[in-house]
Write an enzyme that holds these catalytic residues in place. Structure first.
Site, mmCIF file in Angstrom:
data_model
loop_
_atom_site.group_PDB
_atom_site.id
_atom_site.type_symbol
_atom_site.label_atom_id
_atom_site.label_comp_id
_atom_site.label_asym_id
_atom_site.label_seq_id
_atom_site.Cartn_x
_atom_site.Cartn_y
_atom_site.Cartn_z
ATOM 1 N N ARG A 62 -4.918 9.417 -36.171
ATOM 2 C CA ARG A 62 -6.062 8.698 -35.582
ATOM 3 C C ARG A 62 -5.549 7.538 -34.745
ATOM 4 O O ARG A 62 -4.841 6.665 -35.230
ATOM 5 C CB ARG A 62 -6.977 8.185 -36.698
ATOM 6 C CG ARG A 62 -8.262 8.981 -36.781
ATOM 7 C CD ARG A 62 -9.133 8.520 -37.897
ATOM 8 N NE ARG A 62 -9.717 7.210 -37.677
ATOM 9 C CZ ARG A 62 -10.667 6.702 -38.444
ATOM 10 N NH1 ARG A 62 -11.129 7.409 -39.459
ATOM 11 N NH2 ARG A 62 -11.154 5.510 -38.198
ATOM 12 N N LYS A 80 -14.547 3.996 -47.837
ATOM 13 C CA LYS A 80 -15.940 4.455 -47.662
ATOM 14 C C LYS A 80 -15.988 5.963 -47.469
ATOM 15 O O LYS A 80 -16.694 6.670 -48.176
ATOM 16 C CB LYS A 80 -16.603 3.769 -46.448
ATOM 17 C CG LYS A 80 -16.623 2.267 -46.493
ATOM 18 C CD LYS A 80 -17.337 1.679 -45.292
ATOM 19 C CE LYS A 80 -16.665 1.933 -43.956
ATOM 20 N NZ LYS A 80 -15.437 1.143 -43.727
ATOM 21 N N ARG A 140 -2.581 6.388 -42.651
ATOM 22 C CA ARG A 140 -3.459 7.417 -42.087
ATOM 23 C C ARG A 140 -3.133 7.665 -40.614
ATOM 24 O O ARG A 140 -3.240 8.790 -40.132
ATOM 25 C CB ARG A 140 -4.942 7.012 -42.248
ATOM 26 C CG ARG A 140 -5.901 8.102 -41.795
ATOM 27 C CD ARG A 140 -7.338 7.813 -42.156
ATOM 28 N NE ARG A 140 -7.858 6.634 -41.465
ATOM 29 C CZ ARG A 140 -9.072 6.143 -41.656
ATOM 30 N NH1 ARG A 140 -9.882 6.705 -42.519
ATOM 31 N NH2 ARG A 140 -9.488 5.085 -40.987
ATOM 32 N N ARG A 157 -10.006 -5.021 -36.018
ATOM 33 C CA ARG A 157 -11.131 -4.345 -36.691
ATOM 34 C C ARG A 157 -11.549 -5.131 -37.940
ATOM 35 O O ARG A 157 -12.730 -5.235 -38.246
ATOM 36 C CB ARG A 157 -10.740 -2.909 -37.077
ATOM 37 C CG ARG A 157 -10.738 -1.969 -35.875
ATOM 38 C CD ARG A 157 -9.912 -0.738 -36.119
ATOM 39 N NE ARG A 157 -10.418 0.131 -37.160
ATOM 40 C CZ ARG A 157 -9.699 1.137 -37.682
ATOM 41 N NH1 ARG A 157 -8.476 1.374 -37.253
ATOM 42 N NH2 ARG A 157 -10.222 1.899 -38.601
ATOM 43 N N ARG A 181 -23.539 -1.330 -39.513
ATOM 44 C CA ARG A 181 -22.377 -2.208 -39.330
ATOM 45 C C ARG A 181 -22.775 -3.531 -38.690
ATOM 46 O O ARG A 181 -21.931 -4.387 -38.479
ATOM 47 C CB ARG A 181 -21.358 -1.511 -38.424
ATOM 48 C CG ARG A 181 -20.147 -0.935 -39.189
ATOM 49 C CD ARG A 181 -19.244 -0.263 -38.175
ATOM 50 N NE ARG A 181 -17.895 -0.092 -38.614
ATOM 51 C CZ ARG A 181 -17.428 1.015 -39.205
ATOM 52 N NH1 ARG A 181 -18.238 2.008 -39.486
ATOM 53 N NH2 ARG A 181 -16.162 1.103 -39.528
HETATM 54 P P1 B4P Z 1 -11.331 5.233 -45.769
HETATM 55 O O1 B4P Z 1 -11.319 3.850 -46.264
HETATM 56 O O2 B4P Z 1 -12.061 6.252 -46.544
HETATM 57 O O3 B4P Z 1 -11.778 5.081 -44.310
HETATM 58 P P2 B4P Z 1 -13.112 4.371 -43.771
HETATM 59 O O4 B4P Z 1 -13.444 3.107 -44.509
HETATM 60 O O5 B4P Z 1 -14.143 5.430 -43.779
HETATM 61 O O6 B4P Z 1 -12.562 4.037 -42.360
HETATM 62 P P3 B4P Z 1 -13.032 3.285 -41.074
HETATM 63 O O7 B4P Z 1 -13.972 2.165 -41.360
HETATM 64 O O8 B4P Z 1 -11.751 2.939 -40.415
HETATM 65 O O9 B4P Z 1 -13.659 4.394 -40.176
HETATM 66 P P4 B4P Z 1 -15.038 4.729 -39.488
HETATM 67 O O10 B4P Z 1 -14.880 6.165 -39.225
HETATM 68 O O11 B4P Z 1 -16.219 4.298 -40.280
HETATM 69 O O12 B4P Z 1 -9.846 5.720 -45.710
HETATM 70 C C1 B4P Z 1 -8.770 4.967 -45.198
HETATM 71 C C2 B4P Z 1 -7.461 5.524 -45.718
HETATM 72 O O13 B4P Z 1 -7.220 4.998 -47.025
HETATM 73 C C3 B4P Z 1 -7.413 7.044 -45.877
HETATM 74 O O14 B4P Z 1 -6.203 7.516 -45.415
HETATM 75 C C4 B4P Z 1 -7.561 7.283 -47.389
HETATM 76 O O15 B4P Z 1 -6.899 8.434 -47.827
HETATM 77 C C5 B4P Z 1 -6.925 6.039 -47.954
HETATM 78 N N1 B4P Z 1 -7.522 5.621 -49.225
HETATM 79 C C6 B4P Z 1 -8.841 5.611 -49.541
HETATM 80 N N2 B4P Z 1 -9.021 5.151 -50.803
HETATM 81 C C7 B4P Z 1 -7.757 4.831 -51.276
HETATM 82 C C8 B4P Z 1 -7.259 4.312 -52.515
HETATM 83 N N3 B4P Z 1 -8.081 4.008 -53.526
HETATM 84 N N4 B4P Z 1 -5.947 4.104 -52.637
HETATM 85 C C9 B4P Z 1 -5.100 4.406 -51.633
HETATM 86 N N5 B4P Z 1 -5.494 4.933 -50.438
HETATM 87 C C10 B4P Z 1 -6.815 5.137 -50.263
HETATM 88 O O16 B4P Z 1 -15.065 3.875 -38.133
HETATM 89 C C11 B4P Z 1 -14.173 4.057 -37.065
HETATM 90 C C12 B4P Z 1 -14.668 3.310 -35.809
HETATM 91 O O17 B4P Z 1 -15.907 3.918 -35.329
HETATM 92 C C13 B4P Z 1 -15.034 1.827 -35.959
HETATM 93 O O18 B4P Z 1 -13.901 1.000 -35.848
HETATM 94 C C14 B4P Z 1 -16.054 1.642 -34.796
HETATM 95 O O19 B4P Z 1 -15.400 1.472 -33.556
HETATM 96 C C15 B4P Z 1 -16.792 2.958 -34.747
HETATM 97 N N6 B4P Z 1 -18.057 2.916 -35.532
HETATM 98 C C16 B4P Z 1 -18.302 3.661 -36.664
HETATM 99 N N7 B4P Z 1 -19.541 3.385 -37.138
HETATM 100 C C17 B4P Z 1 -20.082 2.448 -36.298
HETATM 101 C C18 B4P Z 1 -21.328 1.760 -36.282
HETATM 102 N N8 B4P Z 1 -22.258 1.950 -37.222
HETATM 103 N N9 B4P Z 1 -21.565 0.858 -35.280
HETATM 104 C C19 B4P Z 1 -20.651 0.656 -34.331
HETATM 105 N N10 B4P Z 1 -19.441 1.277 -34.286
HETATM 106 C C20 B4P Z 1 -19.153 2.159 -35.270
#
Ligand code: B4P
Length: 196
Positions: free
Chosen positions: A134, A14, A128, A146, A89
């Site tokens: 992180r 995402k 990551r 998660r 979410r």
């Molecule tokens: P991404 O996949 O881009 O990470 P994300 O979905 O944004 O992560 P996440 O859901 O964990 O984080 P968020 O900050 O929203 O990347 C993951 C890794 O994969 C990276 O290293 C990237 O380089 C790699 N990658 C990506 N695409 C790839 C591909 N095609 N091939 C190989 N590698 C690839 O949330 C973090 C925390 O915040 C949650 O757990 C929750 O506690 C809280 N939170 C956030 N929003 C919330 C909400 N709305 N309500 C309640 N809590 C919330």
């Protein structure tokens, strides 16, 4: 205005894709995860509260998240569109977002869900955890929690938008560029239809 939600399990890409999309379409990128990490970095009251939940792999309570999102939107003024990354979410967050948008005679155009296998998610996040440090990405058990939270609390958000005919699922496995192409093909179609 174009309002998009990038949806999917943790580690589905995402954040990675949302940054590229915001640049290509010149729209505002709002990541609730990034907003929480900023608050944590500033050691604010909200950040300290969020950190407890995030480190356990749990969702931050809705009232806190929705309040934070409202002030982020307010501080940004007018824009061609918004890409929501990691929000909503829960179904309650989705309802709150609908109310907010209705106040502006606006709505969500499309939710794009990235489908990725659990094993791939775990590999990406552990990677990551090493490269970015992180804390919520360093323990496989917390990552699995998660994923479970996603399945229980977040997946129903898809059905909420699907019932409004505004949800689509794409394959989130493969190279970042290939996935970006799949997403932009869909967005370009939405933009074309909205200008006809
Ligand atoms: P991404 O996949 O881009 O990470 P994300 O979905 O944004 O992560 P996440 O859901 O964990 O984080 P968020 O900050 O929203 O990347 C993951 C890794 O994969 C990276 O290293 C990237 O380089 C790699 N990658 C990506 N695409 C790839 C591909 N095609 N091939 C190989 N590698 C690839 O949330 C973090 C925390 O915040 C949650 O757990 C929750 O506690 C809280 N939170 C956030 N929003 C919330 C909400 N709305 N309500 C309640 N809590 C919330």
């Amino acid at each position: 205005m174009i309002n998009l939600i990038l949806f999917g399990p943790p580690g589905s890409g995402k954040g990675t894709q949302a940054k590229k999309l915001a640049e290509k379409y010149d729209i505002l990128h709002i990541s609730t995860g990034d907003l929480f990490r900023k608050e944590i970095g500033e050691k604010s009251e909200l950040g300290l509260l969020a950190m407890d939940y995030m480190n356990k792999g749990e969702l931050v309570p809705n009232e806190v998240t929705i309040g934070m999102l409202k002030s982020a939107l307010k501080s940004h003024g007018s824009t061609f569109g918004v890409i929501y990354d990691g929000f909503p979410r829960t179904v309650d967050q989705a309802r709150a977002l609908d109310v907010l948008l209705e106040e502006e005679q606006d709505e969500i155009d499309l939710l794009i869900s990235l489908k990725v296998d659990d094993d791939e998610i775990i590999n990406r996040l552990l990677q990551r955890g090493i490269s970015d440090g992180r804390t919520d990405d360093q323990d496989e058990e917390i990552i699995r929690d998660r994923i479970e939270v996603y399945k229980k609390e977040t997946q129903p958000v898809y059905a909420y938008y699907d019932a409004q005919d505004s949800a689509v699922t794409i394959n989130g496995m493969g190279s970042i560029d290939d996935i970006f192409q799949r997403i932009t093909d869909i967005i370009d179609q939405v933009i074309e239809e909205s200008t006809v």
